[in-house]
Write a protein that holds these residues in place. Structure first.
Motif, PDB file in Angstrom:
ATOM      1  N   TRP A  20       0.852  -1.194   0.000  1.00 34.47           N
ATOM      2  CA  TRP A  20       0.000   0.000   0.000  1.00 34.47           C
ATOM      3  C   TRP A  20       0.887   1.243   0.000  1.00 34.47           C
ATOM      4  O   TRP A  20       1.069   1.909   1.020  1.00 34.47           O
ATOM      5  N   LEU A  21       1.438   1.581  -1.150  1.00 35.24           N
ATOM      6  CA  LEU A  21       2.436   2.643  -1.245  1.00 35.24           C
ATOM      7  C   LEU A  21       1.891   4.010  -0.831  1.00 35.24           C
ATOM      8  O   LEU A  21       2.581   4.782  -0.167  1.00 35.24           O
ATOM      9  N   GLY A  22       0.663   4.327  -1.221  1.00 32.26           N
ATOM     10  CA  GLY A  22       0.075   5.601  -0.825  1.00 32.26           C
ATOM     11  C   GLY A  22      -0.090   5.698   0.676  1.00 32.26           C
ATOM     12  O   GLY A  22       0.137   6.750   1.287  1.00 32.26           O
ATOM     13  N   GLU A  23      -0.487   4.605   1.276  1.00 33.36           N
ATOM     14  CA  GLU A  23      -0.649   4.560   2.734  1.00 33.36           C
ATOM     15  C   GLU A  23       0.701   4.741   3.429  1.00 33.36           C
ATOM     16  O   GLU A  23       0.809   5.424   4.439  1.00 33.36           O
ATOM     17  N   VAL A  24       1.733   4.128   2.879  1.00 36.86           N
ATOM     18  CA  VAL A  24       3.077   4.243   3.451  1.00 36.86           C
ATOM     19  C   VAL A  24       3.499   5.710   3.486  1.00 36.86           C
ATOM     20  O   VAL A  24       3.993   6.195   4.514  1.00 36.86           O
ATOM     21  N   GLU A  25       3.288   6.403   2.395  1.00 34.01           N
ATOM     22  CA  GLU A  25       3.700   7.809   2.331  1.00 34.01           C
ATOM     23  C   GLU A  25       2.950   8.652   3.362  1.00 34.01           C
ATOM     24  O   GLU A  25       3.546   9.478   4.042  1.00 34.01           O
ATOM     25  N   GLY A  26       1.657   8.458   3.473  1.00 38.29           N
ATOM     26  CA  GLY A  26       0.865   9.212   4.452  1.00 38.29           C
ATOM     27  C   GLY A  26       1.292   8.920   5.878  1.00 38.29           C
ATOM     28  O   GLY A  26       1.386   9.825   6.716  1.00 38.29           O
ATOM     29  N   LEU A  27       1.557   7.656   6.165  1.00 35.77           N
ATOM     30  CA  LEU A  27       1.993   7.280   7.505  1.00 35.77           C
ATOM     31  C   LEU A  27       3.371   7.850   7.826  1.00 35.77           C
ATOM     32  O   LEU A  27       3.643   8.233   8.972  1.00 35.77           O
ATOM     33  N   LYS A  28       4.231   7.925   6.829  1.00 36.01           N
ATOM     34  CA  LYS A  28       5.561   8.500   7.058  1.00 36.01           C
ATOM     35  C   LYS A  28       5.472   9.989   7.387  1.00 36.01           C
ATOM     36  O   LYS A  28       6.245  10.493   8.215  1.00 36.01           O
ATOM     37  N   VAL A  29       4.517  10.682   6.781  1.00 35.26           N
ATOM     38  CA  VAL A  29       4.308  12.100   7.122  1.00 35.26           C
ATOM     39  C   VAL A  29       3.858  12.214   8.571  1.00 35.26           C
ATOM     40  O   VAL A  29       4.357  13.051   9.332  1.00 35.26           O
ATOM     41  N   SER A  30       2.921  11.360   8.969  1.00 35.02           N
ATOM     42  CA  SER A  30       2.453  11.372  10.357  1.00 35.02           C
ATOM     43  C   SER A  30       3.575  11.014  11.323  1.00 35.02           C
ATOM     44  O   SER A  30       3.698  11.598  12.408  1.00 35.02           O
ATOM     45  N   LEU A  31       4.400  10.055  10.943  1.00 35.42           N
ATOM     46  CA  LEU A  31       5.540   9.647  11.773  1.00 35.42           C
ATOM     47  C   LEU A  31       6.509  10.807  11.960  1.00 35.42           C
ATOM     48  O   LEU A  31       6.988  11.042  13.077  1.00 35.42           O
ATOM     49  N   ALA A  32       6.776  11.534  10.903  1.00 33.55           N
ATOM     50  CA  ALA A  32       7.684  12.685  11.010  1.00 33.55           C
ATOM     51  C   ALA A  32       7.122  13.714  11.989  1.00 33.55           C
ATOM     52  O   ALA A  32       7.857  14.292  12.794  1.00 33.55           O
ATOM     53  N   GLY A  33       5.814  13.937  11.941  1.00 34.60           N
ATOM     54  CA  GLY A  33       5.194  14.872  12.882  1.00 34.60           C
ATOM     55  C   GLY A  33       5.300  14.396  14.318  1.00 34.60           C
ATOM     56  O   GLY A  33       5.580  15.178  15.223  1.00 34.60           O
TER      57      GLY A  33
END
Length: 63
Positions: A20-33
């Motif tokens: 789920w590549l799109g999900e990975v990107e969104g979660l990485k943004v949340s992780l950075a926050g």
């Protein structure tokens, strides 16, 4: 906040396994926050305490 970060890491791993590549990107943004917020908390906890000394009374206040 640490639990949120740990949960995000687990969700990223799951999303990567599932492709789920799109999900990975969104979660990485949340992780950075979340990691940024943890760093802010850590910086605030390292601030030094300032001694203000003991209060004194003026000689006229004693009468």
């Amino acid at each position: 906040m640490e639990e949120i970060r740990d949960n995000l890491l687990a969700r990223i791993a799951e999303a990567e396994r599932e492709g789920w590549l799109g999900e990975v990107e969104g979660l990485k943004v949340s992780l950075a926050g979340a990691e940024d917020k943890l760093a802010q908390i850590d910086r605030q906890s390292q601030k030094t305490t300032i001694s203000l000394g003991m209060p004194t009374t003026r000689s006229g206040d004693l009468e």
